[in-house]
Enzyme design. Sequence first.
Site, short mmCIF file in Angstrom:
data_model
loop_
_atom_site.label_atom_id
_atom_site.label_comp_id
_atom_site.label_asym_id
_atom_site.label_seq_id
_atom_site.Cartn_x
_atom_site.Cartn_y
_atom_site.Cartn_z
N ASP A 87 -4.43 8.23 -8.82
CA ASP A 87 -4.98 8.45 -7.48
C ASP A 87 -4.05 9.18 -6.50
O ASP A 87 -2.87 8.84 -6.40
CB ASP A 87 -5.28 7.11 -6.79
CG ASP A 87 -5.95 6.12 -7.69
OD1 ASP A 87 -6.31 6.47 -8.82
OD2 ASP A 87 -6.10 4.96 -7.26
N GLU A 109 -13.01 0.03 -5.46
CA GLU A 109 -11.72 0.75 -5.38
C GLU A 109 -11.71 1.88 -4.34
O GLU A 109 -12.72 2.44 -3.98
CB GLU A 109 -11.31 1.33 -6.74
CG GLU A 109 -11.24 0.31 -7.86
CD GLU A 109 -10.62 0.84 -9.15
OE1 GLU A 109 -10.90 1.98 -9.52
OE2 GLU A 109 -9.85 0.09 -9.78
C1 FRU Z 1 -8.02 3.54 -9.07
C2 FRU Z 1 -7.01 2.41 -9.18
C3 FRU Z 1 -6.79 1.75 -7.85
C4 FRU Z 1 -5.43 1.15 -8.01
C5 FRU Z 1 -4.73 2.20 -8.81
C6 FRU Z 1 -3.69 1.68 -9.76
O1 FRU Z 1 -7.83 4.54 -10.04
O2 FRU Z 1 -7.43 1.48 -10.17
O3 FRU Z 1 -7.78 0.81 -7.52
O4 FRU Z 1 -4.81 0.93 -6.78
O5 FRU Z 1 -5.72 2.89 -9.54
O6 FRU Z 1 -2.99 2.72 -10.36
#
Ligand code: FRU
Length: 547
Positions: free
Chosen positions: A129, A299
């Site tokens: 992300d 998320e």
């Molecule tokens: C989304 C996610 C988020 C989390 C991160 C962990 O891709 O699962 O919810 O904070 O990636 O890397």
Amino acid sequence: MYSVLKNIVNAALILQCGIASAADISIKITKKYLNFPISQKQNRAPMRLEVGGKLEQSFVIRLSADPEYWTFTDVSAFKGKTIKISYDGDAAGLSKVYQDDKINGQDSIYHEKNRPQYHFTTRRGWINDPNGMIFYEGEYHLFYQHNPYEREWENMSWGHAVSKDMIHWEELAVALHPDKLGTMFSGSAVIDYQNTSGFGNRKTPPMVAAYTVDNPDKEIQCIAYSLDKGRTWAKYSGNPVIDSKAKWNSKDTRDPRVFWYKPGNHWVMVLNERDGHSIYNSNNLKEWTFESHITGFWECPDLFELPIDDDKSKTKWVMYGASNTYMIGSFDGKTFTPEHGKYQYTTGTIYAAQTFTNMPKSDPRRIQIGWGRVQQPDMPFNNMMLLPTELKLKTTKDGPRLFSSPIKETEQLFEKVQEWPTLTPDDANAKLKKFYNSDRFRIKATIKLSYATSAGFNLFTQRILDYDMNFNTINGVLYSPEKLGSMEIIADIFVDRTSIEVFIDGGKYSYSMARLPNPESKEGLHFWGNNTEIKNLEIYSVKSIWR
Ligand code: FRU
């Protein structure tokens, strides 16, 4: 090519359970980087970096004496001091760790065979992300979920890159490393101009990051601040600022998206909790009050206000989730009230996109970057960021909808090589022959159907576009052009070494995929569809963003 600094592995190799061994080495830091030899064939084992008895970093890593590639960490902050590296894994791998002013393999970075040439990727390791996207004092900051130590997900940290145009990026040192509370999951950043947090002062307002700490027990929300434009960070001693596991009876509480809500003179946090997005309020970024919750999201929240059709007197709020689904509605600082939705304007490899905050008053664009879940075969890095796009709310025949199209800054990358007004698919295919083997290009065309009910475009038999007028779909996703009964769609196709992005009808719908040509195929660039017309066909060459 690199000077291997002889590291003396401590004589005492402690055998643990007969499988793993523990060893340590000490290095007096005189250079910028520690280089780590990595093999995916090796098991992960814990490593600790200590300076003057203080634990600076702890993570898991696959050290090997027979590395497939190298990763690194920036240790310039410890110059002149001795770093103790202890490792519970392969001691032979540990003995190969060395310091240097160069990353091992530095000269080939950004020029490797499968390195995307106009999309952001990290020098080494894994990314997911985008985090903390913010514009401040002439720089765009892109933080991101990062495993600096190998090409797969682990050791979540915040990587950091800066840019003056969102196209050319310079990678800086990791901003947030895992700590004793856990690993650094996604979040956002703000500039605390009024110094409500007390972390800075009005002359030097702090950049404050809000992020999730993940550990085996729970996910808690924490903050950290920087007084030097994101270069170095201090974590708040009162962390966590939110611990809501008990309230939700769930471990899934993460990804704080913070912004200043001017009408109410307070901070807003949108936080994904269990089954949707919650709104919290705060006056100082440290104490947060729960206000409301909307179900149906998972998320990486985003929430922002956009004018409809560029009319600033008519605005709506967009509530957004990691899957690129959104609702349109109103927001009073405490509660988001949906009026329309959920909708989706983009599909494919994109996930967990975020938008820049703190854009200058003179340029209030809402610019998004999404994580491109694209494997980078045989590379010492993995995944990528998709092209930055501007989001707009436009009135459509079905009501207001989000449109997303590449930002104007991307134009500097493209040079029109040729264009043709109207061609049959066969003619178009013949004209495009000489571009078959380009590693990157952009191609734009209007495809007009007549007898056929479907038409499209392939790249070495990989189906890039399949527009079906009968089923009203593009590559299987429901799509109907703005002009009802229209037989035409415009496709703007961006091909990079490992990825493809397609924007339909000015960004009304877009999608992305990995570039997976069939190596046996001779088909090349191939328009198909019975009696189709290919109108305004344009082909562009693309510059590399890496110097
Ligand atoms: C989304 C996610 C988020 C989390 C991160 C962990 O891709 O699962 O919810 O904070 O990636 O890397």
